[in-house]
Structures are given as C-alpha cells and as structure tokens.
Design a protein around this motif. Structure first.
Motif, PDB file in Angstrom:
ATOM      1  N   GLU A 177      -9.598   4.560 -17.375  1.00 52.24           N
ATOM      2  CA  GLU A 177      -9.328   5.990 -17.594  1.00 52.24           C
ATOM      3  C   GLU A 177      -8.093   6.457 -16.824  1.00 52.24           C
ATOM      4  OE1 GLU A 177     -12.262   4.712 -16.980  1.00 52.24           O
ATOM      5  OE2 GLU A 177     -13.290   5.156 -18.873  1.00 52.24           O
ATOM      6  N   HIS A 178      -7.817   5.788 -15.705  1.00 48.94           N
ATOM      7  CA  HIS A 178      -6.659   6.169 -14.897  1.00 48.94           C
ATOM      8  C   HIS A 178      -5.479   5.211 -15.102  1.00 48.94           C
ATOM      9  CE1 HIS A 178      -8.375   9.594 -12.919  1.00 48.94           C
ATOM     10  NE2 HIS A 178      -9.429   8.907 -12.527  1.00 48.94           N
TER      11      HIS A 178
ATOM     12  N   ASP B 241       0.855  -1.187   0.000  1.00 49.41           N
ATOM     13  CA  ASP B 241       0.000   0.000   0.000  1.00 49.41           C
ATOM     14  C   ASP B 241       0.887   1.232   0.000  1.00 49.41           C
ATOM     15  OD1 ASP B 241      -2.591  -1.191   0.042  1.00 49.41           O
ATOM     16  OD2 ASP B 241      -2.205  -1.785   2.109  1.00 49.41           O
ATOM     17  N   VAL B 242       0.551   2.191  -0.856  1.00 44.99           N
ATOM     18  CA  VAL B 242       1.356   3.400  -1.017  1.00 44.99           C
ATOM     19  C   VAL B 242       0.449   4.614  -0.868  1.00 44.99           C
ATOM     20  CG1 VAL B 242       2.880   4.668  -2.584  1.00 44.99           C
ATOM     21  CG2 VAL B 242       2.800   2.160  -2.691  1.00 44.99           C
ATOM     22  N   THR B 243       0.804   5.513   0.030  1.00 44.69           N
ATOM     23  CA  THR B 243       0.102   6.794   0.117  1.00 44.69           C
ATOM     24  C   THR B 243       1.087   7.879  -0.279  1.00 44.69           C
ATOM     25  OG1 THR B 243      -1.310   5.976   1.902  1.00 44.69           O
ATOM     26  CG2 THR B 243      -1.161   8.372   1.623  1.00 44.69           C
ATOM     27  N   THR B 244       0.718   8.650  -1.297  1.00 38.65           N
ATOM     28  CA  THR B 244       1.707   9.575  -1.857  1.00 38.65           C
ATOM     29  C   THR B 244       1.027  10.773  -2.518  1.00 38.65           C
ATOM     30  OG1 THR B 244       3.632   9.722  -3.330  1.00 38.65           O
ATOM     31  CG2 THR B 244       1.785   8.411  -4.118  1.00 38.65           C
TER      32      THR B 244
ATOM     33  N   TRP C 125      -2.744   4.056  -3.164  1.00 35.49           N
ATOM     34  CA  TRP C 125      -2.521   3.085  -4.235  1.00 35.49           C
ATOM     35  C   TRP C 125      -2.133   1.739  -3.645  1.00 35.49           C
ATOM     36  CZ3 TRP C 125      -2.883   5.125  -9.263  1.00 35.49           C
ATOM     37  CH2 TRP C 125      -2.851   6.528  -9.342  1.00 35.49           C
ATOM     38  N   ARG C 126      -2.265   0.682  -4.448  1.00 37.47           N
ATOM     39  CA  ARG C 126      -1.662  -0.597  -4.120  1.00 37.47           C
ATOM     40  C   ARG C 126      -0.968  -1.103  -5.373  1.00 37.47           C
ATOM     41  NH1 ARG C 126      -1.489  -4.108  -0.095  1.00 37.47           N
ATOM     42  NH2 ARG C 126      -1.324  -6.343  -0.525  1.00 37.47           N
TER      43      ARG C 126
ATOM     44  N   ASP D   6      -7.428   4.040  -4.381  1.00 34.65           N
ATOM     45  CA  ASP D   6      -8.486   4.271  -3.390  1.00 34.65           C
ATOM     46  C   ASP D   6      -9.228   2.985  -3.041  1.00 34.65           C
ATOM     47  OD1 ASP D   6      -8.510   6.752  -2.334  1.00 34.65           O
ATOM     48  OD2 ASP D   6     -10.061   7.585  -3.651  1.00 34.65           O
ATOM     49  N   GLY D   7      -8.518   1.871  -2.985  1.00 34.88           N
ATOM     50  CA  GLY D   7      -9.118   0.611  -2.579  1.00 34.88           C
ATOM     51  C   GLY D   7      -9.926  -0.101  -3.650  1.00 34.88           C
TER      52      GLY D   7
END
Ligand code: ZN
Lengths: 197, 90
Positions: free
Chosen positions: A144-145, A71-74, A89-90, A137-138
């Motif tokens: 699209e992303h 898990d990455v929070t950035t 993100w994961r 976001d899980g």
C-alpha cells in the motif's frame, strides 16, 4: 483545493517551522493511490536505469539488496496538504545506483509497476537527496505504501516519490509524468509551494 | 482486475463532473481506448484518494479519465476514452 479527498485528518500547526506553506501535520500515513495496488513478488522484481544511448542497467532484488543501504530520517510533504515529520526509511541512494551510469541527459522519468510515471530532474536524484527505499519504520515496505520498493525524494512533494518504482529512464527534455501532464508542477518544491503549473 | 481498497464506483464522480459540465456525465457511456469495453461512467472504478480524480476501466484497469481541480482551474484528461456517448435530454 477542490473536491478531492486526501485521506487526511489531522490538526494544522501553521506556526511549525518544519511545515512548508499550506501544509498541515499528520501523525498517520494516508494512503494515496491513483490505481490498484500491484503485488510484486521480490522474485519477479527488477529495477532498471535506461540511458539516452539505449544502454540498460539492471538489478534483480538480490543484486539490489546487496548494494550498500542507508537509514534515512526525513519529513515528507504530500501535495494534498499533509506533512509527516521524522519518518524513518532504509534504502539505496540514487548516487549508488547511478555510480556506473554514463549519461549527459539532465532529466529522468521514473516508471512504476502499474503504469505510474513521474518526471524528476537528475540533479534532484543525486547528491544524497533521493533513495530507492525498501523499509519503512524498520519493516519491509508494505504494498500500500509502494513496496517492495519506492522512490523516496523527500525534498519534493510526495507524488514524485513513485510507489512500486521499477525503473528510471533518462530524458533530454523535462517531459511531464502522470500528474504533471494534468496541472501538477514539473518540479514540485513544497517550500516554494510548486503545486500546479 | 486487481482488487483495491479506497475506491468508489464512478457514480461518485457525478458532483465533480457537474462542476465542469452542465450534464451528468456519469450517465454517459465511454469506450475504453485500451480494451474496447463500453460502459457508463457511473459503473467504472473511481480513485479519489489521490492528487486528482482517476477513473479506470472495470475490464482492464486502464485510466479512462483524469481530473485535477485546484479551485481556480481544472484539467481534464480524456485520452483513455475513444469516445463518450452522451444521450441528450428529450
Ligand atoms: Zn479497458
């Protein structure tokens, strides 16, 4: 910058220490795209790393998802001037993907489904700085992303985080990718405001 | 060709191209170097929710034209076009 639409509609907070120079905060997640969105079924997906000797390392979706994920929070910073803080993100670390790869080349080209390319020095992919991300976001990353999976190199401008990534090719020289051939900086560090040549 | 959101027809590139050229290039006919299709730039597909402006072939999605403009310098990449036919004013 010139006349391009960034899809951005937020308010600037130039006093925010988390914002690199020239960036504005947005709460939305603008979709930037230089072409049609590829729809890649995970059954058809594969990821490869090709070295300068011609050796190709391959993962299909099941093999890729069997690798240890993080898990990455950035924060992310788009060159069109929006930044989004604390995104979740994961993904699989590039350190994991490169653990069995022998190379002496210092540069890489990321290749995407749909033909997009972007060059990234190997040093910027290793050392816990980059991932192949499959959740946002899980939730499974939407096409699209960049889904099924995209490169995530959040310490560089977001054009380096290639959507729909399908592989990385090692290079002996820092050859420019899709945008880097046309004015955008070879490395793209947002804190140094490396937007253009 | 794949469907796409957030695109315009190439006609919308007229203003940005007029900043670089003195003629309206969207009236020019270009040949796709990939599939050979010839059509007016105004009839192509323009992606402008991007770090630059990207014009793609309506037939095969190949990139025909890229334009990056940082306000003081512009970069124009036409390698996806084998030619541009520009009709001169009479
Ligand atoms: Zn074509």
């Amino acid at each position: 910058m010139g006349f391009f639409s960034s899809g951005f509609s937020g308010r600037g907070r130039s006093d925010n220490p988390d914002l690199p120079p020239g960036q504005y905060l947005t709460e939305s997640f603008p979709v930037l795209s230089a072409g049609p969105t590829p729809r890649i079924a995970t059954d058809d997906w594969e990821f490869t790393i090709a070295t300068e000797t011609g050796k190709v390392h391959r993962w299909n979706w099941a093999e890729f998802r069997a690798l240890p994920a993080e898990d990455v929070t950035t924060d992310i910073h788009c060159v069109t001037s929006w930044s989004k803080l604390g995104t979740g993100w994961r993904g699989v670390s590039l350190d994991t993907l490169f653990s069995g790869v022998e190379t002496s080349a210092e540069f890489t080209m990321a290749h995407s489904y749909g033909g997009y390319t972007t060059n990234v020095p190997l040093d910027d992919l290793l050392g816990g700085k980059a991932w192949v991300a499959f959740d946002f976001d899980g939730e499974a990353l939407e096409p699209e992303h960049g889904g099924p999976a995209r490169l995530l190199v959040p310490h560089l401008y977001f054009w380096k985080s290639a959507k729909w990534v399908r592989g990385i090719r090692m290079m002996q020289s820092d050859d420019p990718g899709f945008w880097e051939q046309n004015g955008y900086h070879l490395r793209g560090d947002p804190w140094l405001e490396q937007r253009y040549w | 060709m794949m469907t796409a959101d957030n695109v315009l027809d190439g006609n919308a590139a007229a203003g940005p191209l007029l900043e670089i050229f003195s003629v309206d290039l969207t009236a020019a006919h270009g040949r796709c170097d990939e599939c050979g299709r010839v059509c007016a730039l105004a009839e192509t597909v323009l992606y402008n929710h991007a770090p630059g402006l990207v014009i793609r072939c309506v037939g095969c999605d190949a990139v025909l034209l890229r334009l990056v403009d940082n306000g003081t310098r512009a970069w124009l990449d036409l390698r996806g076009l084998s030619y541009l036919q520009i009709d001169r004013a009479q």
